[in-house]
Design a protein around this motif. Structure first.
Motif, mmCIF file in Angstrom:
data_model
loop_
_atom_site.group_PDB
_atom_site.id
_atom_site.type_symbol
_atom_site.label_atom_id
_atom_site.label_comp_id
_atom_site.label_asym_id
_atom_site.label_seq_id
_atom_site.Cartn_x
_atom_site.Cartn_y
_atom_site.Cartn_z
ATOM 1 N N VAL A 1 32.713 39.153 94.357
ATOM 2 C CA VAL A 1 31.867 38.019 93.493
ATOM 3 C C VAL A 1 30.774 39.032 92.783
ATOM 4 O O VAL A 1 30.061 39.688 93.203
ATOM 5 N N ALA A 2 30.766 38.797 91.333
ATOM 6 C CA ALA A 2 29.669 39.494 90.502
ATOM 7 C C ALA A 2 28.722 38.526 90.481
ATOM 8 O O ALA A 2 28.676 37.049 90.346
ATOM 9 N N ARG A 3 27.470 38.954 89.926
ATOM 10 C CA ARG A 3 26.295 37.926 89.667
ATOM 11 C C ARG A 3 25.748 38.230 88.380
ATOM 12 O O ARG A 3 25.320 39.399 88.012
ATOM 13 N N LEU A 4 25.828 37.181 87.317
ATOM 14 C CA LEU A 4 25.174 37.273 86.029
ATOM 15 C C LEU A 4 23.766 37.114 86.375
ATOM 16 O O LEU A 4 23.314 35.927 86.424
ATOM 17 N N TYR A 5 22.866 38.144 86.432
ATOM 18 C CA TYR A 5 21.575 38.044 86.914
ATOM 19 C C TYR A 5 20.557 37.611 85.549
ATOM 20 O O TYR A 5 19.615 36.738 86.048
ATOM 21 N N SER A 6 20.827 38.039 84.653
ATOM 22 C CA SER A 6 20.148 37.566 83.526
ATOM 23 C C SER A 6 20.849 37.672 82.143
ATOM 24 O O SER A 6 21.693 38.398 82.064
ATOM 25 N N ILE A 7 20.260 36.784 81.037
ATOM 26 C CA ILE A 7 21.008 36.741 80.049
ATOM 27 C C ILE A 7 19.875 36.115 78.978
ATOM 28 O O ILE A 7 19.225 35.320 79.294
ATOM 29 N N ALA A 8 19.927 36.690 77.821
ATOM 30 C CA ALA A 8 18.836 36.304 76.864
ATOM 31 C C ALA A 8 19.166 36.641 75.455
ATOM 32 O O ALA A 8 19.970 37.617 75.255
ATOM 33 N N THR B 1 17.758 36.705 71.253
ATOM 34 C CA THR B 1 16.764 36.502 70.244
ATOM 35 C C THR B 1 16.587 34.957 69.721
ATOM 36 O O THR B 1 17.745 34.428 69.656
ATOM 37 N N PRO B 2 15.759 34.593 69.117
ATOM 38 C CA PRO B 2 15.673 33.324 68.778
ATOM 39 C C PRO B 2 16.552 32.882 67.636
ATOM 40 O O PRO B 2 17.379 32.043 67.347
ATOM 41 N N GLN B 3 16.634 33.960 66.641
ATOM 42 C CA GLN B 3 17.607 33.818 65.434
ATOM 43 C C GLN B 3 19.167 33.842 65.766
ATOM 44 O O GLN B 3 19.891 33.421 64.995
ATOM 45 N N ALA B 4 19.355 34.121 67.266
ATOM 46 C CA ALA B 4 20.760 34.379 67.470
ATOM 47 C C ALA B 4 21.231 33.178 68.343
ATOM 48 O O ALA B 4 22.419 32.763 68.550
ATOM 49 N N GLN B 5 20.259 32.397 68.620
ATOM 50 C CA GLN B 5 20.501 31.330 69.607
ATOM 51 C C GLN B 5 21.363 30.305 68.754
ATOM 52 O O GLN B 5 21.301 30.050 67.796
ATOM 53 N N GLY B 6 22.174 29.674 69.503
ATOM 54 C CA GLY B 6 23.165 28.726 68.904
ATOM 55 C C GLY B 6 24.402 29.170 68.110
ATOM 56 O O GLY B 6 25.098 28.551 67.487
ATOM 57 N N LYS B 7 24.452 30.439 67.797
ATOM 58 C CA LYS B 7 25.332 31.236 67.133
ATOM 59 C C LYS B 7 26.684 31.899 67.812
ATOM 60 O O LYS B 7 27.076 33.045 67.223
ATOM 61 N N GLY B 8 26.792 31.746 69.180
ATOM 62 C CA GLY B 8 27.792 32.291 69.945
ATOM 63 C C GLY B 8 27.587 33.655 70.537
ATOM 64 O O GLY B 8 28.283 34.189 71.064
ATOM 65 N N VAL B 9 26.255 34.199 70.477
ATOM 66 C CA VAL B 9 25.962 35.362 70.907
ATOM 67 C C VAL B 9 25.825 35.428 72.555
ATOM 68 O O VAL B 9 26.384 36.257 73.162
ATOM 69 N N GLY B 10 25.359 34.184 73.191
ATOM 70 C CA GLY B 10 25.267 33.896 74.531
ATOM 71 C C GLY B 10 26.767 33.810 75.066
ATOM 72 O O GLY B 10 27.113 34.719 76.192
ATOM 73 N N SER B 11 27.591 33.196 74.533
ATOM 74 C CA SER B 11 29.041 32.993 74.818
ATOM 75 C C SER B 11 29.647 34.454 75.033
ATOM 76 O O SER B 11 30.575 34.772 75.483
ATOM 77 N N ALA B 12 29.518 35.237 73.715
ATOM 78 C CA ALA B 12 29.884 36.505 73.564
ATOM 79 C C ALA B 12 29.589 37.331 74.864
ATOM 80 O O ALA B 12 30.416 38.150 75.379
ATOM 81 N N LEU B 13 28.393 37.328 75.152
ATOM 82 C CA LEU B 13 27.724 38.339 76.360
ATOM 83 C C LEU B 13 28.304 37.797 77.672
ATOM 84 O O LEU B 13 28.511 38.493 78.643
ATOM 85 N N ILE B 14 28.405 36.155 77.645
ATOM 86 C CA ILE B 14 29.223 35.764 78.920
ATOM 87 C C ILE B 14 30.608 36.034 79.115
ATOM 88 O O ILE B 14 30.866 36.624 80.138
ATOM 89 N N HIS B 15 31.417 36.300 78.132
ATOM 90 C CA HIS B 15 32.817 36.737 78.065
ATOM 91 C C HIS B 15 32.663 38.099 78.373
ATOM 92 O O HIS B 15 33.611 38.620 79.398
ATOM 93 N N ALA B 16 32.049 38.934 77.777
ATOM 94 C CA ALA B 16 31.995 40.487 78.119
ATOM 95 C C ALA B 16 31.513 40.560 79.448
ATOM 96 O O ALA B 16 32.042 41.468 80.137
#
Length: 156
Positions: A76-83, A85-100
């Motif tokens: 089991v791995a743990r995604l401890y933190s994800i953030a 920038t305001p200009q990147a929110q809602g543009k797929g950056v979070g999804s890209a970080l989660i997939h990585a």
């Protein structure tokens, strides 16, 4: 004419020491409490049990970060933190970080990725659910300010 979407050139890579200022600045602007310190980030950059990822665009534009922890003897791995920038929110950056993060967990032999999220963070909860995460529990007064958390997991 609108600028091209941020996601068109998002690149996720392992963080380097040269990213430290950006990592700390984003951490301080994103979280009022429960922050990773500069020293903690520095330690995680060289750790075998942690992975710090950064998303960027246009070769240097810093868009976000994710921190994943691995523990010996568990799958089991743990995604401890994800953030992001305001200009990147809602543009797929979070999804890209989660997939990585998921790909990195698989590469470490993990079968699932878990995370905690504030119960009042509806945007993040929707993202996790859209990406296949399932709520497996909750913690009362989990965060420093007394906020409750949901625990999510995705089988890899």
């Amino acid at each position: 004419m609108q600028p091209p979407p941020v996601t068109a050139s998002v690149r996720v890579r392992r963080a380097e020491v040269s990213d430290l200022d950006d990592l700390v600045a984003l951490e301080e602007s994103s979280f009022a409490q429960d922050r990773l310190s500069r020293a903690q980030y520095r330690k995680h950059l060289d750790s075998e049990s942690a992975l710090v990822l950064v998303a960027s665009a246009n070769h240097r534009r810093f868009l976000g970060t994710a921190v994943v922890f691995f523990r010996k003897g568990t799958t089991v791995a743990r995604l401890y933190s994800i953030a992001t920038t305001p200009q990147a929110q809602g543009k797929g950056v979070g999804s890209a970080l989660i997939h990585a993060s998921e790909n990195a967990a698989r590469g470490h032999g993990c079968r699932s990725l878990r995370l905690e999220v504030r119960k009042d963070n509806a945007v993040a909860i929707r993202l996790y659910e859209r990406l296949g995460y399932v709520r497996i529990g909750e913690y009362a007064k989990y965060y420093a300010d007394g906020a409750d958390a949901f625990r999510f997991e995705k089988l890899l």
